[in-house]
Write a protein that holds these residues in place. Structure first.
Motif, short mmCIF file in Angstrom:
data_model
loop_
_atom_site.label_atom_id
_atom_site.label_comp_id
_atom_site.label_asym_id
_atom_site.label_seq_id
_atom_site.Cartn_x
_atom_site.Cartn_y
_atom_site.Cartn_z
N VAL A 56 1.01 -1.26 -0.13
CA VAL A 56 0.04 0.04 0.02
C VAL A 56 0.99 1.18 0.09
N PHE A 57 2.09 1.22 0.79
CA PHE A 57 2.83 2.33 0.89
C PHE A 57 4.22 1.90 0.27
N SER A 58 4.79 2.76 -0.37
CA SER A 58 6.30 2.54 -1.09
C SER A 58 7.03 3.73 -0.88
N GLY A 59 8.39 3.63 -0.88
CA GLY A 59 9.22 4.75 -1.12
C GLY A 59 10.59 4.63 -1.22
N ALA A 60 11.25 5.67 -1.81
CA ALA A 60 12.64 5.52 -2.34
C ALA A 60 13.46 6.74 -1.85
N LEU A 61 14.44 6.65 -1.68
CA LEU A 61 15.61 7.83 -1.49
C LEU A 61 16.61 7.57 -2.82
N SER A 62 16.71 8.67 -3.45
CA SER A 62 17.62 8.51 -4.61
C SER A 62 18.67 9.64 -4.65
N PHE A 63 19.71 9.59 -5.40
CA PHE A 63 20.54 10.69 -5.73
C PHE A 63 20.52 10.55 -7.58
N SER A 64 20.46 11.75 -7.98
CA SER A 64 20.45 11.60 -9.49
C SER A 64 21.43 12.81 -10.07
N SER A 65 22.34 12.65 -11.08
CA SER A 65 23.24 13.49 -11.82
C SER A 65 23.46 13.51 -13.30
N GLY A 66 23.29 14.59 -13.76
CA GLY A 66 23.64 14.59 -15.07
C GLY A 66 24.95 14.30 -15.48
N LEU A 67 25.35 14.21 -16.55
CA LEU A 67 26.65 13.83 -17.11
C LEU A 67 27.39 15.13 -17.72
N LYS A 68 26.92 16.35 -17.77
CA LYS A 68 27.44 17.28 -18.41
C LYS A 68 26.78 18.57 -17.68
N GLU A 69 27.41 19.52 -17.85
CA GLU A 69 27.17 20.95 -17.25
C GLU A 69 26.00 21.57 -18.18
N GLN A 70 24.87 22.15 -17.76
CA GLN A 70 24.06 22.78 -18.30
C GLN A 70 23.46 23.89 -17.78
N TRP A 71 22.83 24.73 -18.48
CA TRP A 71 22.30 26.13 -17.87
C TRP A 71 21.00 25.92 -17.26
N ILE A 72 20.94 26.21 -15.95
CA ILE A 72 19.99 25.97 -15.16
C ILE A 72 19.31 27.16 -14.38
N THR A 73 17.98 27.50 -14.53
CA THR A 73 17.59 28.54 -14.03
C THR A 73 17.34 28.33 -12.30
N ILE A 74 17.92 29.15 -11.55
CA ILE A 74 17.86 28.98 -10.08
C ILE A 74 17.04 30.19 -9.24
N PRO A 75 15.97 29.70 -9.07
CA PRO A 75 15.03 30.94 -8.22
C PRO A 75 16.00 31.28 -6.90
N THR A 290 20.66 10.98 -17.46
CA THR A 290 20.97 11.18 -15.95
C THR A 290 21.20 9.84 -15.41
N ILE A 291 22.05 9.54 -14.37
CA ILE A 291 22.39 8.29 -13.83
C ILE A 291 21.88 8.67 -12.31
N SER A 292 20.99 7.55 -11.72
CA SER A 292 20.30 7.67 -10.48
C SER A 292 20.79 6.35 -9.96
N LEU A 293 21.11 6.56 -8.61
CA LEU A 293 21.14 5.56 -7.60
C LEU A 293 20.24 5.59 -6.49
N ILE A 294 19.54 4.67 -6.47
CA ILE A 294 18.09 4.36 -5.71
C ILE A 294 18.10 3.57 -4.49
N TRP A 295 17.70 3.96 -3.39
CA TRP A 295 17.34 2.86 -2.47
C TRP A 295 15.93 2.70 -2.11
N PHE A 296 15.25 1.60 -2.19
CA PHE A 296 13.86 1.27 -1.96
C PHE A 296 13.76 1.08 -0.52
N LEU A 297 13.04 2.09 0.22
CA LEU A 297 12.87 2.25 1.48
C LEU A 297 12.21 1.03 2.13
N PRO A 298 12.73 0.52 3.20
CA PRO A 298 12.18 -0.64 3.94
C PRO A 298 10.77 -0.13 4.91
N LEU A 299 9.82 0.29 4.12
CA LEU A 299 8.75 0.95 4.94
C LEU A 299 7.58 -0.46 5.70
#
Length: 299
Positions: A56-75, A290-299
């Protein structure tokens, strides 16, 4: 050098995940008809985040990173923003609630690793019905736009009308064809065709909001040894003027997917403005993925 380092880390994580997989996972997960089930975390952009489990409930923590620098709008405040060239790296928390059958709601909150503030935190969300088995229909609303917890200027937190509704049908290949393509017993191939409709979308050429964006999609996924996967999806825009530079001709992803609580997944995914040879740049734009490393939370 940085790109090579990230790719090396990804390969090491895949190898570690394969070694850490429990012995019982060697037997493929199957449905009530004995058919292999494709499973994983974040292996689809148009459905459930967590396929292969019925929690019923699932969750994950992840870290994602691009492979090159890009122009990003930062509020940087409630009414201003700046442009900065950097690697787009985020920490993400994904939560899914599935109250009944294959109905679900999921939300992913994202926080940049650098230039962190309440204004740079954003989120993505989707909901609907999505059965991951073959020969089933799914109907999902998803919004991967500029959704903010704290807004800049007069912007809204989310633009619901700029999301998309996707109707898709998953199916398995005829057995004679499937048996010739499968490498190992227990591997699986599942394909899907679908139609996506967006009530509103931003058009770069006119710098305005347009109506009724239509996209047809078709793709397949191969799951190897129940964990390793590769996915590819092609898109066709009946009205070619609706395809924006960031709308790809196709998308692709591959990696190692865990599906039990406490397991890890690693994946590369590219949903950027890929182009077929002969169409504009004719570029797969691998470094824009994008490369992502994901941990499936043991809820």
């Amino acid at each position: 050098m940085r790109e090579r380092y990230l790719l090396a880390c990804a390969l090491l994580c895949i190898a570690a995940g394969a070694e850490a997989a429990p012995k019982e996972a060697a037997e493929p997960l199957r449905d009530e008809n004995g058919e292999p089930v494709q499973v994983g975390v974040f292996t689809s952009r148009w459905g459930r985040l967590f396929s292969g489990n019925e929690d019923v409930f699932s969750g994950a923590l992840s870290f994602s990173s691009g492979l090159k620098e890009q122009w990003i709008t930062i509020p940087d405040s409630s009414d201003s923003a700046e442009q900065k060239k950097k690697y787009n790296q985020t920490l993400n928390l994904s939560l899914q609630y599935s109250p009944y059958s294959y109905w679900f709601v999921n939300v992913t909150s994202r926080l940049p690793v650098t230039d962190t503030s309440r204004y740079t935190a954003d989120f993505r969300y989707s909901f609907g019905y999505d059965d991951w088995h073959a020969n089933t229909v799914s109907l999902v609303y998803s919004n991967y736009g500029d959704n903010r917890f704290w807004t800049s200027g007069n912007r809204r937190n989310t633009y619901f009308e700029q999301g998309a509704v996707t109707l898709a049908y998953k199916f398995s290949l005829p057995k004679p064809i499937e048996n010739k393509l499968l490498i190992n017993k227990g591997d699986s191939i599942i394909c899907q065709v679908g139609y996506s409709w967006g009530p509103r979308y931003y058009d770069l050429e006119s710098n305005d909001i347009r109506k009724n964006k239509n996209v047809l999609l078709s793709g397949c996924g191969y799951t190897f040894k129940q964990h390793f996967f590769v996915r590819a999806t092609a898109f066709w825009f009946p009205d070619s003027s609706q395809q924006q530079p960031w709308n790809g001709d196709y998308s692709y992803s591959f990696g190692y997917a865990g599906y039990t609580p406490g397991s890890f997944s690693i994946q590369y995914a590219n949903y950027s403005g890929t182009r077929y040879p002969g169409h504009q740049s004719g570029n797969a734009k691998f470094r824009e993925g994008t490369i992502s490393l994901i941990w499936f939370l043991p809820l």
